[in-house]
Scaffold this motif. Structure first.
Motif, short mmCIF file in Angstrom:
data_model
loop_
_atom_site.label_atom_id
_atom_site.label_comp_id
_atom_site.label_asym_id
_atom_site.label_seq_id
_atom_site.Cartn_x
_atom_site.Cartn_y
_atom_site.Cartn_z
N LEU A 1 1.33 -2.71 -7.52
CA LEU A 1 0.20 -2.06 -6.82
C LEU A 1 -0.89 -2.98 -6.59
N ARG A 2 -1.05 -4.13 -7.21
CA ARG A 2 -1.96 -5.27 -7.07
C ARG A 2 -1.65 -5.93 -5.79
N MET A 3 -0.46 -6.45 -5.71
CA MET A 3 0.18 -7.42 -4.46
C MET A 3 0.43 -6.73 -3.23
N LEU A 4 1.34 -5.79 -3.42
CA LEU A 4 2.08 -5.03 -2.14
C LEU A 4 0.82 -3.89 -1.90
N ASN A 5 0.66 -3.28 -2.78
CA ASN A 5 -0.27 -2.24 -2.25
C ASN A 5 -1.58 -2.30 -1.84
N GLY A 6 -2.10 -3.22 -2.81
CA GLY A 6 -3.64 -3.69 -2.59
C GLY A 6 -3.67 -4.51 -1.10
N SER A 7 -2.73 -5.58 -0.81
CA SER A 7 -2.98 -6.11 0.24
C SER A 7 -2.74 -5.25 1.64
N HIS A 8 -1.78 -4.11 1.31
CA HIS A 8 -1.44 -3.04 2.35
C HIS A 8 -2.64 -2.37 2.62
N SER A 9 -3.50 -1.89 1.60
CA SER A 9 -4.79 -1.21 1.93
C SER A 9 -5.68 -2.09 2.70
N MET A 10 -5.97 -3.35 2.23
CA MET A 10 -6.83 -4.23 2.80
C MET A 10 -6.57 -4.51 4.31
N MET A 11 -5.32 -4.67 4.69
CA MET A 11 -4.81 -4.77 6.13
C MET A 11 -5.00 -3.47 6.76
N ALA B 1 5.47 -8.75 8.17
CA ALA B 1 5.75 -9.33 9.58
C ALA B 1 6.89 -8.86 10.34
N ASN B 2 7.83 -8.10 9.28
CA ASN B 2 9.02 -7.63 10.23
C ASN B 2 8.94 -6.77 11.42
N PRO B 3 9.25 -7.60 12.64
CA PRO B 3 8.87 -7.00 13.67
C PRO B 3 9.76 -5.70 14.22
N ALA B 4 10.74 -5.35 13.20
CA ALA B 4 11.44 -4.04 13.61
C ALA B 4 10.80 -2.94 13.00
N ILE B 5 9.79 -2.93 12.06
CA ILE B 5 9.00 -1.79 11.12
C ILE B 5 7.73 -1.53 11.86
N ALA B 6 7.78 -0.57 12.41
CA ALA B 6 6.36 0.04 13.00
C ALA B 6 5.66 1.15 11.84
N HIS B 7 5.03 0.11 11.11
CA HIS B 7 4.21 0.96 9.93
C HIS B 7 2.77 1.16 10.43
N LYS B 8 2.22 2.17 10.68
CA LYS B 8 0.95 2.10 11.31
C LYS B 8 -0.18 1.79 10.17
N THR B 9 -1.18 0.96 10.39
CA THR B 9 -2.39 0.77 9.79
C THR B 9 -3.04 2.09 9.44
N TYR B 10 -3.18 2.98 10.34
CA TYR B 10 -3.81 4.08 10.22
C TYR B 10 -3.24 5.20 9.35
N GLN B 11 -1.94 5.05 9.07
CA GLN B 11 -1.24 5.82 8.26
C GLN B 11 -1.41 5.24 6.93
N ILE B 12 -1.37 4.00 6.70
CA ILE B 12 -1.92 3.56 5.24
C ILE B 12 -3.00 3.73 4.74
N ALA B 13 -4.15 3.90 5.97
CA ALA B 13 -5.40 3.87 5.19
C ALA B 13 -5.89 5.42 4.73
N MET B 14 -5.05 6.23 4.97
CA MET B 14 -5.05 7.64 4.38
C MET B 14 -5.27 7.64 2.73
#
Length: 494
Positions: free
Chosen positions: A294-304, A360-373
């Motif tokens: 939660l703190r490392m992966l998800n926290g940095s995910h939300s920030m970015m 950084a995986n170039p094959a994964i198209a994970h939208k920042t807007y999706q994560i921001a919800m």
């Protein structure tokens, strides 16, 4: 017209496509899953598929969709089969998963969900419905009586439509029929998710019958879990690629990174699949793993997500391709790691480096807007909890203050260009009305959002150093624009 994926087409699929290592039709159902979205199909359904292939057993899944009928319309004509595209650094692979037997659309068949949940063979009920769907007030450890599903199900408990109401009524019926209770397995990305759902379920039941609530406390297991797999929303490109690889169409296809992790508290009185055969880790206490993720992966995910979306980066991979933003991710990971207790077998530096590669995986198209919800649901455990730890232990507060400032800037609902967007947050209307009263000053915005009920820990909200950091960073974002604010934040002297 292209032929659909289904039991009759399995044998004719190309040899490069991985197929179930068992006959799906020969395996019975032991699990009912509520909320069969892309993540469940890319995660728990895959682990179950692997367990069935290695160990057998009657552990297939009946899925329940509480509102939408789309996934039932996609999966049922395909005999529950669907394709997972795994996108790794070395390319893409396709796997057909057979662990789901059927989908129940509650909007079309109101009696079928309870029939599945009260079937004698149902031993586990798992859920991925997102925190907002439960209607649980985490701070009080009780149900939110104002939540639409909770209010409706308390008023008509024998005809439930929400997740908690459905589970309570199913357990009541099982008790009435002298059937053993099922294990409730929350797989949503929440801290102490088993304890959270237990608290909500017991409180809901107590409003109806205190003795029944006591029975749930005594007899129903709620193991906690930690789940991890980056799973972008499927697109037309996903479906087109699957059709090219399989030679058949698949309306339920999903895609994900090659990495997956599932840590599970081993408490299943009614039995369980051998998920460890698919790589799951069974432990006595999930909490330390949960906090790390939660703190490392998800926290940095939300920030970015906030910083990336507001600065024009559509995907997480685009964030990582920008050295300024990548440096901010590194800083956040280091600050988050410093808030964690040592965990046997885990090197947080190695974990951080692995996360950087995954992002950084170039094959994964994970939208920042999706994560921001759903920011108000995610911020407390991802950002505010480690920030409070850093405050108590003289840690680095700035990365967490930056993440919160970026969320606050996102809450204004407009890009630097003035273009509006929806927050897609359960408290969106409340946020909008709060900010309308606050005006455009950074301090006023920060104070107004910090004062939202039940969001910020009181000690953090009252700390002058914390509030000063958040306000200064937010002021830079508002006055200079996100691009310049990011550059300033990433400088070593910042």
């Amino acid at each position: 017209m292209t032929i659909r994926l289904g039991a009759k087409t399995l044998a004719s699929l190309p040899a490069s496509v991985v197929r179930p290592a068992y006959d799906p039709a020969a395996r019975g159902v032991g699990i009912v899953h509520v909320g069969v979205g892309a993540f469940h199909r890319a995660h728990q359904a895959v682990y179950t598929d692997a367990a069935l292939g290695e160990s057998g057993g009657d552990w297939r899944i009946d899925g329940i969709s509480l509102r939408s009928t789309a996934i039932a319309d996609a999966l049922n004509p395909q005999d529950g089969l669907f394709t997972l595209l795994e996108r790794g650094e070395d390319g893409v692979s396709a796997r057909v998963v057979g662990s789901i037997r059927r989908m129940i659309a509650a909007a079309r068949d109101t009696e079928a969900p309870l029939a599945a949940l009260t079937a004698p063979e149902t031993r586990i009920v798992s859920l991925t419905v997102t925190e907002k769907a439960y209607g649980i007030d985490r701070e009080r450890g009780a149900i939110d009586e104002k939540h639409p599903a909770i209010a409706a199900d308390l008023a008509a408990p024998r005809a439930p439509r929400g997740a908690l109401g459905l589970l309570v009524e199913a357990l009541r019926l099982r008790r009435e029929k002298d059937l053993a209770p099922f294990t409730v397995l929350c797989c949503d990305n929440l801290p102490d998710n088993g304890g959270l759902v237990r608290a909500g379920l017991v409180d809901f039941a107590a409003r109806l019958d205190p003795a029944f609530a006591d029975w749930i406390r005594a007899h129903v297991a709620f193991p906690s879990t930690m789940v991890d797999r980056i799973t972008p929303a499927p697109t037309d490109t996903t479906h087109a690629e699957v059709e090219q690889l399989l030679g058949v169409s698949d309306m339920a296809a999903v895609e994900a990174e090659s990495f997956a992790q599932w840590v599970i508290e081993d408490h299943f009185p009614a039995g369980r699949p051998e998920w460890e055969k698919g790589g799951a880790i069974f432990v006595a206490d999930v909490a330390p793993y949960e906090a790390m993720k939660l703190r490392m992966l998800n926290g940095s995910h939300s920030m970015m997500a906030y910083a990336g979306f507001l600065s024009g980066r559509k995907y997480v991979r685009d964030v990582m391709a920008d050295e300024t933003l990548a440096q901010l991710v590194r800083c956040h990971l280091a600050a988050a790691a410093a808030t964690l207790a040592p965990l046997e077998g885990i090197d947080t530096d190695d974990y951080a480096q692995a996360l950087m590669r995954r992002f950084a995986n170039p094959a994964i198209a994970h939208k920042t807007y999706q994560i921001a919800m759903d920011g108000t649901e995610k911020l407390p455990q991802r950002i505010l909890a480690p920030a409070l730890h850093a405050l108590h232990n003289d840690g680095d507060l700035r990365p967490f203050a930056f993440a919160v400032a970026a969320w606050m800037r996102y809450c204004t609902g407009r890009l630097d260009t003035g273009e509006p967007y929806r927050l897609r947050d359960p408290r969106e209307e409340e946020i909008a009305s709060t900010l309308a009263r606050a005006g455009g000053d950074a301090r006023a915005i920060a104070d107004a959002l910090t004062a939202l009920s039940g969001l910020f820990p009181a000690e953090l909200a009252a700390n002058e150093r914390w509030n000063g950091l958040v306000t200064d960073i937010l002021a830079s974002m508002l006055q200079n624009g996100m691009a310049q604010a990011l550059e300033g934040e990433a400088r070593p002297s910042a």
